[in-house]
Design a protein around this motif. Sequence first.
Motif, PDB file in Angstrom:
ATOM      1  N   CYS A  60       0.830  -1.206   0.000  1.00 10.19           N
ATOM      2  CA  CYS A  60       0.000   0.000   0.000  1.00 10.19           C
ATOM      3  C   CYS A  60       0.866   1.259   0.000  1.00 10.19           C
ATOM      4  N   THR A  61       1.922   1.250   0.800  1.00  9.90           N
ATOM      5  CA  THR A  61       2.795   2.416   0.865  1.00  9.90           C
ATOM      6  C   THR A  61       3.478   2.660  -0.480  1.00  9.90           C
ATOM      7  N   THR A  62       3.968   1.580  -1.089  1.00 11.79           N
ATOM      8  CA  THR A  62       4.690   1.717  -2.355  1.00 11.79           C
ATOM      9  C   THR A  62       3.795   2.290  -3.440  1.00 11.79           C
ATOM     10  N   PHE A  63       2.556   1.859  -3.477  1.00  9.29           N
ATOM     11  CA  PHE A  63       1.651   2.296  -4.543  1.00  9.29           C
ATOM     12  C   PHE A  63       0.734   3.442  -4.107  1.00  9.29           C
ATOM     13  N   ASP A  64       0.941   3.907  -2.842  1.00  5.15           N
ATOM     14  CA  ASP A  64       0.195   5.045  -2.322  1.00  5.15           C
ATOM     15  C   ASP A  64      -1.310   4.820  -2.432  1.00  5.15           C
ATOM     16  N   LYS A  65      -1.727   3.634  -2.004  1.00  5.34           N
ATOM     17  CA  LYS A  65      -3.160   3.310  -2.019  1.00  5.34           C
ATOM     18  C   LYS A  65      -3.516   2.612  -0.714  1.00  5.34           C
ATOM     19  N   ARG A  66      -4.776   2.758  -0.327  1.00 10.89           N
ATOM     20  CA  ARG A  66      -5.270   2.060   0.848  1.00 10.89           C
ATOM     21  C   ARG A  66      -5.692   0.646   0.461  1.00 10.89           C
ATOM     22  N   ALA A  67      -5.638  -0.247   1.450  1.00 14.29           N
ATOM     23  CA  ALA A  67      -6.005  -1.640   1.178  1.00 14.29           C
ATOM     24  C   ALA A  67      -7.425  -1.717   0.627  1.00 14.29           C
ATOM     25  N   GLU A  68      -8.327  -0.848   1.162  1.00 15.76           N
ATOM     26  CA  GLU A  68      -9.717  -0.888   0.704  1.00 15.76           C
ATOM     27  C   GLU A  68      -9.839  -0.546  -0.786  1.00 15.76           C
ATOM     28  N   GLU A  69      -8.932   0.271  -1.290  1.00 13.09           N
ATOM     29  CA  GLU A  69      -8.965   0.633  -2.712  1.00 13.09           C
ATOM     30  C   GLU A  69      -8.507  -0.521  -3.603  1.00 13.09           C
ATOM     31  N   LEU A  70      -7.673  -1.390  -3.047  1.00 13.34           N
ATOM     32  CA  LEU A  70      -7.065  -2.440  -3.864  1.00 13.34           C
ATOM     33  C   LEU A  70      -7.828  -3.751  -3.806  1.00 13.34           C
ATOM     34  N   LEU A  71      -8.331  -4.114  -2.633  1.00 12.01           N
ATOM     35  CA  LEU A  71      -8.986  -5.410  -2.493  1.00 12.01           C
ATOM     36  C   LEU A  71     -10.153  -5.535  -3.464  1.00 12.01           C
ATOM     37  N   GLY A  72     -10.144  -6.654  -4.186  1.00 10.13           N
ATOM     38  CA  GLY A  72     -11.182  -6.911  -5.168  1.00 10.13           C
ATOM     39  C   GLY A  72     -10.863  -6.367  -6.551  1.00 10.13           C
ATOM     40  N   GLN A  73      -9.795  -5.555  -6.663  1.00 16.57           N
ATOM     41  CA  GLN A  73      -9.409  -4.984  -7.953  1.00 16.57           C
ATOM     42  C   GLN A  73      -8.328  -5.859  -8.611  1.00 16.57           C
ATOM     43  N   HIS A  74      -8.223  -5.776  -9.940  1.00 17.81           N
ATOM     44  CA  HIS A  74      -7.211  -6.514 -10.689  1.00 17.81           C
ATOM     45  C   HIS A  74      -5.860  -5.803 -10.573  1.00 17.81           C
ATOM     46  N   PHE A  75      -4.784  -6.617 -10.459  1.00 12.74           N
ATOM     47  CA  PHE A  75      -3.441  -6.031 -10.331  1.00 12.74           C
ATOM     48  C   PHE A  75      -2.838  -5.604 -11.665  1.00 12.74           C
ATOM     49  N   MET A  76      -3.323  -6.199 -12.772  1.00 13.21           N
ATOM     50  CA  MET A  76      -2.665  -5.995 -14.059  1.00 13.21           C
ATOM     51  C   MET A  76      -2.636  -4.533 -14.517  1.00 13.21           C
ATOM     52  N   PRO A  77      -3.639  -3.699 -14.228  1.00 15.19           N
ATOM     53  CA  PRO A  77      -3.555  -2.297 -14.665  1.00 15.19           C
ATOM     54  C   PRO A  77      -2.367  -1.537 -14.081  1.00 15.19           C
ATOM     55  N   LEU A  78      -1.824  -2.032 -12.951  1.00 14.31           N
ATOM     56  CA  LEU A  78      -0.660  -1.370 -12.372  1.00 14.31           C
ATOM     57  C   LEU A  78       0.642  -1.738 -13.083  1.00 14.31           C
ATOM     58  N   VAL A  79       0.612  -2.814 -13.908  1.00 18.99           N
ATOM     59  CA  VAL A  79       1.811  -3.311 -14.581  1.00 18.99           C
ATOM     60  C   VAL A  79       2.044  -2.521 -15.856  1.00 18.99           C
ATOM     61  N   HIS A  80       3.316  -2.277 -16.184  1.00 13.78           N
ATOM     62  CA  HIS A  80       3.676  -1.558 -17.405  1.00 13.78           C
ATOM     63  C   HIS A  80       3.136  -2.321 -18.616  1.00 13.78           C
ATOM     64  N   PRO A  81       2.540  -1.627 -19.586  1.00 18.38           N
ATOM     65  CA  PRO A  81       1.962  -2.318 -20.750  1.00 18.38           C
ATOM     66  C   PRO A  81       2.951  -3.240 -21.467  1.00 18.38           C
ATOM     67  N   ASP A  82       4.234  -2.843 -21.514  1.00 21.73           N
ATOM     68  CA  ASP A  82       5.221  -3.664 -22.213  1.00 21.73           C
ATOM     69  C   ASP A  82       5.572  -4.937 -21.462  1.00 21.73           C
TER      70      ASP A  82
END
Length: 463
Positions: A69-91
């Motif tokens: 959460c600290t690294t990505f500057d997000k709260r756990a509530e914002e991340l839980l249930g969401q897909h991780f792939m949008p955070l990955v570089h497209p390449d």
Amino acid sequence: MDHRHPNQPRPERPPQPQPAQPQPARQAPSEQAAPNSESLYRLLVEQQNDLIVKVDTEGRFLFVNPGYCTTFDKRAEELLGQHFMPLVHPDDRAATEAAIATLYRPPHRCYLEQRAMTRDGWRWFGWSDTAVLDEQGRVTAIIGTGRDIHEQKLAEFQLLRTQRLLELALESGNIGTYTADFTTGEVVVDDRYLAQLGYDPGEIRVNHDWWRANVHPEDLARFADQTEQVLFGGLDDFTAEYRFRHRDGHWVWLQDHARIYDRDPDGVALASSGLRIDITRRKEAELQLAHHAEHDPLTDLLNRRGMWRALRSIQAQSQRGRRPHAVAILDLDEFKRVNDTQGHLAGDRLLREIATLLRDNIREADWIARWGGEEFLILMPDTNLAQARRFIERLRQQIEATRFLSHEHPLRITVSAGLAVSRLAEDDSQDALVNRADHALYAAKEAGRNRVYTEADVAVQGD
């Protein structure tokens, strides 16, 4: 009624039995440890600096630790249930999907490196992923542990870039590399090293003895002292230019740069590494320039500059060995008439033919130069006056008997020659020696041409 004295202690009453109290039921050890283990595990995970996540088979977050959460500057509530792939570089998404696909096969573990959008922008992470299996061996979730490897990755890219630039420089410069072990004599070389000499990879085994056997003997002797300093002295860097025998037998010029990187306690060299460059074209160009600087372009004989250098060398040898050397200056008689009657092209051709005749008839140790115009100078080491006079007289007679320009208008021409010999008993100089020969030539011209005069003849005429 109690009849005891008032100060007499009262006897203690025996303890009375107490009714039994109900005891709590004893828990099984596993029931006690489970909540404690889960708490300790969660505490451990939450205190990790590494990133720890758990996702379902669709890639949705089931758990994220505070470090993530600290690294990505997000709260756990914002991340839980969401897909991780949008955070990955497209390449990096295709490689990430390919790596995750391997988790569905034994050993159900993988390692991948990817960039992700953090609070500090795109950064590289290394992920160690493990599949969670149910009792039937089916994947139910994925646990990943990530570590920031951004600085390491940048260093790797810089190193790779440097290696590519080095490889490009080695390739474009035709530079071979090698390492030499002086204790075994073995030399490990790359393909370019072998290609410089016409060999295919693995065709020959390179060692110190083979190297010495193929260096030009003159060059090997020339830097032998430097080699000794490198092997047994304090000289750690070695640079030399030498000729080396090519596979087909001809000589190639090489420039060698080596450095000692290991010595024993006594300072004896144990190993070195180096670069070797094929400088044949450059060396040939340098030698050609040097040749042009000291040779006459019309006849390809030495010019004045080249002959003066030879004179200094022979003069030094004569003084050390106490052996005389002679100089003769030959001048074509009536050469101007050739230019006037047959043209300058015919005159140039005559000069070339005279030069060829002289070159073909002098001794191997002698030096010859076009001294200027129609004059030629012959330097004869280890020669006294009588020997020189006989030799130059034979040349004069041969020139007189030869027909030149035979393909055009056959021409006979004569030469006059002046001869002088070095004076070992005096502080003689090259200038003085040449001047005496020049004076003798002038005397031969004055006496009627087509003759050889020595400095002794000049002295007789003066008397």
